[in-house]
Scaffold this active site. Structure first.
Site, short mmCIF file in Angstrom:
data_model
loop_
_atom_site.label_atom_id
_atom_site.label_comp_id
_atom_site.label_asym_id
_atom_site.label_seq_id
_atom_site.Cartn_x
_atom_site.Cartn_y
_atom_site.Cartn_z
N ASP A 65 -37.70 -0.39 -52.42
CA ASP A 65 -37.24 -0.36 -51.03
C ASP A 65 -38.19 0.46 -50.15
O ASP A 65 -39.03 1.22 -50.64
CB ASP A 65 -35.82 0.21 -50.98
CG ASP A 65 -34.97 -0.44 -49.89
OD1 ASP A 65 -35.55 -0.99 -48.94
OD2 ASP A 65 -33.73 -0.38 -50.00
N ASP B 226 -30.89 -7.44 -45.48
CA ASP B 226 -29.73 -6.70 -45.98
C ASP B 226 -28.43 -7.39 -45.60
O ASP B 226 -27.35 -6.95 -46.01
CB ASP B 226 -29.73 -5.28 -45.41
CG ASP B 226 -30.63 -4.33 -46.18
OD1 ASP B 226 -31.03 -4.69 -47.30
OD2 ASP B 226 -30.94 -3.24 -45.66
#
Length: 728
Positions: free
Chosen positions: A458, A526
């Protein structure tokens, strides 16, 4: 070597030609687009003769050229390929062809390699055009400050620029934000410069992603297009430029390159700057054909994933930071029952990480939460026949971490001190060798200890003031930080050859073909809301094939939009990529678990098609409806998703074409029932659908692909799956 006799050279593959004239002072692109066939003497001479434009009023007294390395010396008043200086002098490059080489490939394409000298800038440059068998043109450029140079050369920009014709009169690129990535925007190709610049230390959620110029009204299946993509994971710039005098004999220009910050590249004598690869793609059959070239190129790579893509469960939206072994094992039990093949333990497993405020950079298992380490959970996952993955954010550091307390100088920030945090974190200076080695070794040690199959990598914040306050100055480091990231990924893959890596950046903030050279999957967003996800993935597929796009089943009430959607719709949208689950299966009803199990089996049945087929999209007047298909390479089978995202203005669809099918073949069309019934806004389906829902409707390809068929009017947030097989 090149010479005057063979001054016009062509690369040809998959219906594309790139013709380059190497006979002048500086090479020129004579043609990029439809295949012209073999460029013999007559054709070469004609292209060269017709490449010279008129001399205009109030202009230079010679025809304006647009070279392969465009500069003001050619009369080009637009953005130059190279900008830089030697302390303010030697700021007008005058490249001259010094050497070159042409190599054709037996599989199609090849390369044209050019060396340019420059007496003014006192640099040496290299330019290489390479065409692969898919017809995609990659451009690599470099600038070297010779070892005998008397001073530093400050490079301010290096851009790959290609001319396009007048008929490319409409532009498409993308913008977006967190959870709404790759939102398309179209506009006329107007006069001036349309420039998109990413100064986030990454492409960003608003990344241009792909800049395309096309004929008016181009769509998925029609229109001629010229597209450019920067395969780079740091700062970047895209431009579309149109001047009144044109660009040589052509009309306008597309280009891209790394966006360099002031003083970022200062070439000492003997040093060289290698620009990121820029990819140029042409199509005469719309956006789908543009995508097909990109997919074919990626799928031909030696390291492209070849094994079936496992069904994934990621723990983030199921437990967030609340890591509890007993609860996680219960989730693993449900996952194994429904057919999950890989579990990824997301954020929250490392020391001090009970929320987003602490722990980044330490990468040590939290003994309070995991008193026996990760081993018991890893063993539970493997004991249930699944692979194990783990989340990291290696490029970031929490101010509340042992690493930040021990090495505050490792924060990427000016000497005067770091600015405000984002998501309660700062950026770790990976260009600092000590910081790099510490993070690399801690990640590698965990991968080795647990034989980890998969990393979710990430990157949750922009790089703001990305300078290193060391060595006596605040030096900008986005370029070096990006190269350090690439080195770390390469090193981990070298040490652990079986390891797969997913690139995530707050979702889809770093989706580019540079990072995909080193990773196996992108997390497109997301947002697991299927309404948003359907749009995001449709446009992500312009460059990235479905097997490299993670798409997960989320909760009934979306964690990012609060929209509620039916299980059948969420399952349908998450099926046609690299499918996964991002919800707490322990809260699912028995009926829902049975449906999810059936969906998992359907994914395993169809992934061989989904992950090798050609993506096609129907051009529909109603943007709230989508018909997206995946057609097998041999055309023998296809899967189509008919989805409605909002209410329809019309009562029924009319005849809708199924793109990608053979008009001369005959097909059986079945509605797949495994996901449950889709809600309709009608009393009954079109008559032909009765057979499709009961064993299959047999129809000629001419009806499906050319005339079209009426489709059911679905209520919002509903979808149907059509399984289409060619009959003998």
């Amino acid at each position: 070597m090149i010479n005057g006799e063979g001054r016009v050279h062509t690369l040809r593959a998959a219906g594309v030609s790139l013709v380059v004239d190497l006979g002048g002072v500086v090479p020129r692109v004579l043609h990029w687009g439809a295949d012209l066939g073999p460029v013999d003497g007559d054709l070469a001479a004609a292209l060269r003769r017709t490449s010279v434009p008129a001399v205009l009023n109030n202009s230079p007294d010679v025809p304006r050229a647009f070279s392969a390395w465009p500069t003001e010396q050619d009369g080009w008043a637009g953005t130059p390929a190279q900008t830089g200086s030697r302390a303010g002098t030697a700021s007008t490059p005058r490249p001259r062809l010094a050497d070159g080489e042409v190599e054709e490939s037996p599989d199609g394409g090849g390369r044209i390699s050019i060396v340019l000298g420059d007496a003014i800038a006192a640099t040496r440059a290299h330019l290489e055009y390479r065409m692969d068998p898919a017809g995609v043109v990659s451009v690599d450029m470099s600038v070297e400050n010779p070892s005998d140079a008397a001073s530093v050369y400050v490079l301010e920009g290096l851009r790959a620029l290609m001319p396009v014709p007048e008929r490319a009169s409409e532009l498409l690129d993308f913008t977006g934000k967190w959870c709404r990535e790759r939102s398309p925007q179209r506009m006329p190709f107007a006069f001036g410069t349309h420039a998109r610049r990413a100064r986030r230390g990454k492409p960003g959620h608003d990344s241009p992603f792909l800049l395309a110029a096309g004929t008016p009204g181009f769509g998925f299946a029609h229109g001629e297009l010229w597209g450019v993509h920067l395969a780079w994971s740091g700062d970047g710039e895209y431009l579309a430029e149109r001047l009144p005098e044109g660009a040589g004999a052509l009309s306008r220009v597309l280009g891209a390159g790394e966006l360099l910050r002031s003083g970022e590249v200062m070439l000492q004598p003997g040093e060289r700057y290698d620009a990121p690869t820029v990819l140029f793609t042409w199509s005469d059959r719309g956006l789908d054909a543009l995508a097909a070239r990109s997919h074919r190129r990626l799928r031909a790579r030696a390291h492209h994933p070849a094994a079936p893509r496992p069904l994934v469960l990621n723990t983030w939206e199921a437990v967030y930071f609340d890591h509890d072994l007993e609860r996680l094992i219960e989730i693993a039990d449900r996952a194994a029952e429904v057919g999950v093949e890989r579990i990824v333990l997301d954020d929250g497993w490392f020391r001090g990480r009970r929320d987003a405020d602490a722990g980044l950079g330490d990468w040590l298992v939290d003994e309070d939460v995991w008193p026996d380490g990760l081993g018991p959970f890893v063993d539970a996952v493997r004991g249930r026949g699944m692979q194990f993955g783990l989340w990291f954010e290696p490029e970031m550091i929490s101010p509340d971490s042992d690493l930040a307390r021990e090495h505050p100088e490792w924060v990427l920030a000016p000497r005067e001190g770091a600015g405000p945090t984002a998501r309660n974190q700062q950026v770790l200076d990976l260009a600092n060798r000590e910081a790099y080695e510490l993070v690399l070794e801690r990640i590698s040690a965990l991968v080795a200890e647990h034989d980890i199959d998969y990393l979710k990598w990430d990157h949750n914040r922009d790089l703001v003031e990305p300078v290193a306050g060391r060595d006596g100055g605040d030096r900008p480091l986005v370029h070096d930080q990006t190269l350090a990231l690439y080195r770390m990924l390469d090193e981990l893959r070298a040490r652990h050859p079986r390891l797969e890596i997913e690139t995530c950046s707050g979702g889809g903030g770093r989706v580019d073909l540079g990072i995909l050279e080193r990773t196996d999957r992108v997390w497109a967003s997301d947002c697991n809301d299927p309404v948003e996800r359907a749009r995001i993935e449709r446009w992500t597929r312009l460059l990235v094939p479905p097997e490299l796009i993670g798409s997960h089943l989320g909760a009934r009430r979306s964690h990012t939009t609060s929209r509620e959607t039916d299980l059948s719709f969420r399952l349908a949208i998450s099926l046609t990529a690299h499918a996964g689950i991002e919800t707490d299966l322990t809260t699912a009803t028995p009926d829902d678990l049975r449906t999810i199990t059936a969906w998992a089996a359907l994914y395993r049945e169809l992934r061989g098609l989904i992950h090798t087929g050609d993506i096609v999209n129907a051009d529909l007047a109603d943007d709230a409806a989508m018909l997206t298909g995946i057609v097998a390479p041999d055309g023998g089978r296809a899967l189509y998703t008919w989805a409605r995202l909002a209410t329809s203005p019309e009562g029924q669809s009319g005849r809708v074409r199924f793109p990608g099918l053979d008009a001369g073949a005959r097909y059986r069309v079945r509605v797949r029932p495994e996901l449950g019934a889709a809600s309709r806004h009608e009393v009954s389906d079109p008559a032909w659908m009765c057979a499709a829902a009961d064993g299959g409707a047999e129809l000629p390809g001419a009806v499906l692909a050319v005339a079209g068929v009426p489709l059911p009017t679905l209520n919002p947030h509903q979808a149907l799956l059509f399984d289409v097989e060619r009959l003998p």
